[in-house]
Design an enzyme around this catalytic site. Structure first.
Site, PDB file in Angstrom:
ATOM      1  N   GLU A  60       0.828  -1.207   0.000  1.00  8.08           N
ATOM      2  CA  GLU A  60       0.000   0.000   0.000  1.00  8.08           C
ATOM      3  C   GLU A  60       0.860   1.254   0.000  1.00  8.08           C
ATOM      4  O   GLU A  60       0.520   2.261  -0.632  1.00  8.08           O
ATOM      5  CB  GLU A  60      -0.953  -0.006   1.203  1.00  8.08           C
ATOM      6  N   GLN A  82      -7.471  -1.944  -0.997  1.00  7.94           N
ATOM      7  CA  GLN A  82      -8.510  -2.972  -1.045  1.00  7.94           C
ATOM      8  C   GLN A  82      -9.458  -2.935   0.156  1.00  7.94           C
ATOM      9  O   GLN A  82     -10.657  -3.143   0.013  1.00  7.94           O
ATOM     10  CB  GLN A  82      -7.842  -4.339  -1.155  1.00  7.94           C
ATOM     11  N   ALA A  84      -9.922  -0.443   3.839  1.00  7.79           N
ATOM     12  CA  ALA A  84      -9.383   0.695   4.606  1.00  7.79           C
ATOM     13  C   ALA A  84      -8.426   0.199   5.685  1.00  7.79           C
ATOM     14  O   ALA A  84      -7.474   0.880   6.047  1.00  7.79           O
ATOM     15  CB  ALA A  84     -10.526   1.490   5.235  1.00  7.79           C
ATOM     16  N   ILE A  87      -4.697   0.404   4.821  1.00  6.54           N
ATOM     17  CA  ILE A  87      -4.140   1.676   4.351  1.00  6.54           C
ATOM     18  C   ILE A  87      -2.901   2.097   5.152  1.00  6.54           C
ATOM     19  O   ILE A  87      -2.089   2.883   4.692  1.00  6.54           O
ATOM     20  CB  ILE A  87      -5.231   2.782   4.389  1.00  6.54           C
ATOM     21  N   HIS A 129     -10.968  -6.251   8.715  1.00  3.76           N
ATOM     22  CA  HIS A 129     -11.739  -5.949   7.498  1.00  3.76           C
ATOM     23  C   HIS A 129     -12.991  -5.144   7.818  1.00  3.76           C
ATOM     24  O   HIS A 129     -13.977  -5.211   7.093  1.00  3.76           O
ATOM     25  CB  HIS A 129     -12.138  -7.233   6.762  1.00  3.76           C
TER      26      HIS A 129
END
Lengths: 338, 414
Positions: A60, A82, A84, A87, A129
């Site tokens: 990332e 893909q 948050a 990130i 996730h």
């Protein structure tokens, strides 16, 4: 007009802009041939080629770092992270480079990167996730932070985000990709085709960043929220049978203070709801802003309804998620205050 | 049973009071390393990452296949730019010592990297410098006054007073904004090069980091992306042996050359004598041609030595021998080029002394002009309202209000 879910609306925004502006390119994991794990870039590589919809390595920091360089060289990159939750390896690039490049170079360099990232819980994603890290980004000077709650807004706001010469972090509440969600996971899901904001123009339109949306109007209470919680709040207000303004902030930075102020001055009561943990969440900023702007109009203490101060637990997802019950409890607390 | 596991803590070869020891540096003879074709497969040229490309021998004579086609005039210009960089550094370092600027970083001993590479690249190639690449700014016609005004944070500061000294940029000169966060510019350079390829242009980019910052994640991200997309970029590691007090062993330099960091990704690496301007120029031309002809990235390690402190806030006598630079086997890049030019009959000691005196004058003149745009104590001063500009493209309402608040507050105070 066309019926679109939020995924299709995002895809349409990207498509419309890539058609209009040859400098727009997409970079991210699985975005190209496969079309993205959530399908947001489906078909775009086929249409615009491998040089404009680029599959990226799983790094990332590299995606965001190279996107900055791509932007400095005159292209307009849209980077997909893909989830948050992923990130963070790119945070230094966002904080130290992307957000401050224009400032530190006396306005001479900038990079118009848009970072899209699906956020939020409600998909059985556990603590890696399900996160809503928007508050981290609202604290930065030089980045705009956006979160839509409908397909119509998602398309219009994403177009504005990509067209902005300022960097934008664009959070997509993935629980409502396919339909609005009122917070009750046991009810059959409702598709966006049953919702007026699932009507989305096929072509170009934009919604300016920095304008909140008064989703519904009322007199007794102002609910300030964004993302998935807009729909939970609407359901809770219906259940409570009160007359409330529901404000979808949409753009966290810049924040539409005027709309918040007008509403709270009118109702005198304010409830703030978001999915992220309460402590130092964006609700703290909203509460402070309302207090600063509307203190003499408040008839009750501001109440915040938010995630607990724990990571997002897999097994207790629906106990963590601030559903209708928690909003109803908050509404009662406010309405019963003297 | 004996416990065989141990934690290895790297140690530099010498500490203060000890004799400098560079036996750890593996050196090649000048002229000894072959020059492969620019389209040679990466797998066939791995030796370049382990050997040391050198052109100038200890007597200043150019040897071997890497001798670049630089005219005496170009070499004299390179020398002038290196000397100008050194004189600029010297002046600004002393200005910090006198309290005229808050901070400074010299490039003493590393001048050949910026000047040699800058000369080898085309004006439209985009450069992503680290904080010790002032030579690139000087070479690309950033005026000394502009560089000084940046260090003074005055009314002519290109950064409008927002960056500490040496964080220059030059849009016209295609020099990116220097960051204080290390190695962040590496993926930017790769992205810039990717965009150049996407647009079908033949401009390449180049970036610089020190040996220490090769440990940063951004270094590895950049290498991966450069390799994956075969981006037309030259990634440079200026191995000056020291990252403040941390010697290069702590970045993993003990067992393998930094030039070899890309080999696992199929990125050719070249280890070059960073104090040999001719060698630096030659390997850069090679890498640039390779990149421009679709051959992808090259990682170049410049073996050099940080002749001065890390910055004006640093005191290297606390962690390394005082005479370590004097013992460095690759010497001083300025002296070596001078020796070459004198030997070849293009230059003399008298001319050298005269040139230094002339450059000192140039710098004094520039400084005198720079301070007319303001100093830390005397005006003119930056307009405080500009503090709020450039956070975003347009000034948002809340910053208009904050600016007003500050102006009113200051009005009340004065």
């Amino acid at each position: 007009m066309s019926q679109m879910n939020m995924i299709q609306a995002i895809n349409s925004a990207l498509d419309v802009l890539m058609e209009k502006d040859p400098t727009v390119i997409i970079l991210g994991q699985d975005v190209g041939y496969f079309g993205g794990v959530f399908r947001c870039t489906d078909g775009l590589q086929k249409k615009y080629g491998e040089h404009r919809v680029i599959d990226a390595p799983i790094a990332e920091g590299g995606i965001i770092g190279s996107a900055i360089g791509i932007g400095v060289n005159g292209l307009r990159p849209v980077a997909e992270i893909q989830f948050a939750d992923y990130i963070y390896p790119g945070l230094d690039q966002i904080i130290s480079e992307l957000a401050r490049l224009r400032y530190r170079s006396g306005g001479e360099y900038f990079s118009p990167v848009t970072i899209r990232a699906p956020c939020g819980g409600g998909i059985r994603g556990g603590q890696t996730h399900s996160q809503s890290p928007e508050a981290l980004f609202t604290h930065l000077c030089g980045i705009k932070t956006v979160m839509p709650s409908t397909p119509y807004d998602a398309k219009g706001l994403l177009i504005s985000a990509i067209e902005s010469n300022d960097p934008v972090v664009f959070f997509e509440p993935k629980r409502i990709y396919n339909g609005p969600f009122d917070g009750d996971p046991n009810k059959p899901s409702i598709p966006w085709s049953k919702h007026p904001a699932g009507e989305v123009p096929k072509g170009y339109y934009s919604i300016p960043l920095g304008k909140a949306n008064l989703v519904q109007e009322g007199t007794e209470l102002s609910i300030i929220t964004y993302g998935t919680m807009v729909h939970v709040a609407q359901a809770a207000v219906n259940q409570a049978g009160i007359s409330a303004d529901i404000i979808d902030v949409r753009s966290l930075v810049p924040l539409d203070v005027d709309t918040l102020r007008a509403s709270v001055e009118k109702t005198g009561r304010c409830l703030i709801a978001h999915e992220a943990s309460k402590f130092s969440g964006f609700g703290a900023e909203l509460a402070a802003t309302v207090q600063e702007e509307c203190f003499w109009h408040l008839q009750a203490p501001i109440v915040r309804v938010a995630g607990w101060e724990t990571p997002y637990p897999h097994a207790f997802e629906w106990d963590y998620f601030p559903g209708q019950d928690r909003i109803l409890a908050g509404i009662r607390e406010i309405m019963e205050s003297v | 049973m004996t416990w065989k596991s141990r934690l290895h803590i790297p140690h530099p070869s010498a500490r203060p009071g000890e004799a400098p020891d560079f036996s750890y540096l593996s050196l090649s003879e000048a002229g000894a390393v072959a020059q492969p074709a620019v389209d040679a497969p990466a797998s066939e040229i791995e030796f370049l990452a382990h050997e040391l490309v050198r052109v100038l021998d200890d007597d200043g004579i150019a040897r071997g296949p890497w001798i670049p086609d630089l005219t005496p005039g170009q070499l004299l210009e390179a020398q002038r730019l290196m000397l100008l960089t050194r004189q600029y550094d010297d002046r600004m370092h002393r200005m910090q010592r006198q309290g005229k600027i808050t901070f400074f970083m010299q490039s003493l001993g590393e001048e050949a990297v910026s000047i040699g590479q800058g000369m080898a690249l085309e004006p439209d190639d985009m450069l992503f410098p680290a904080y010790r690449n002032q030579g690139l700014f000087i070479l690309r016609n950033t005026s000394l006054v502009d560089l000084m005004c940046q260090c003074l944070s005055n009314t002519r500061d290109m950064c409008k007073g927002r960056q500490m000294p040496v964080m220059y940029h030059n849009v016209k000169g295609k020099l990116f904004s220097v960051s204080g966060n290390l190695a962040t510019q590496y993926p930017h350079a790769v992205g810039w090069a990717m965009a150049s390829a996407i647009k079908g242009e033949d401009h390449i980019s180049a970036a610089w980091v020190g040996d220490g910052s090769t440990a940063e994640a951004d270094f590895h991200h950049a290498l991966t992306f450069a390799a994956v997309y075969q981006a037309p970029v030259i990634l440079n590691v200026v191995n000056n042996q020291w990252a403040i007090s941390t010697y290069q062993g702590f970045a993993g330099g003990e067992r393998r050359a930094f030039a070899a960091r890309g080999l696992g990704l199929g990125i050719p690496g070249i280890r070059v004598d960073g104090n040999d301007l001719l060698a630096v120029y030659a390997v850069t031309r090679w890498a640039a041609e390779r990149a421009r002809s679709g051959g992808g990235p090259t990682l170049i390690e410049h073996v050099t030595y940080r002749g001065g402190p890390h910055s004006t806030s640093d005191d290297p006598s606390r962690y390394r021998p005082k005479d370590e630079w004097q013992a460095f086997p690759l010497g001083d890049p300025v002296k070596r080029l001078k020796q070459h030019l004198v030997n070849a009959g293009h230059w003399s000691e008298e001319q050298h002394t005269a040139l230094i005196a002339e450059l000192k004058e140039t710098i004094i003149t520039a400084w005198k002009e720079a301070i007319t745009y303001g100093t830390m104590t005397d005006g003119p001063s930056l307009d405080i309202s500009e503090m709020f500009d450039d956070v975003y493209e347009e000034l948002p309402d809340y910053l208009v209000r904050q600016r007003q608040q500050l102006i009113e507050l200051k009005g009340r105070r004065s």
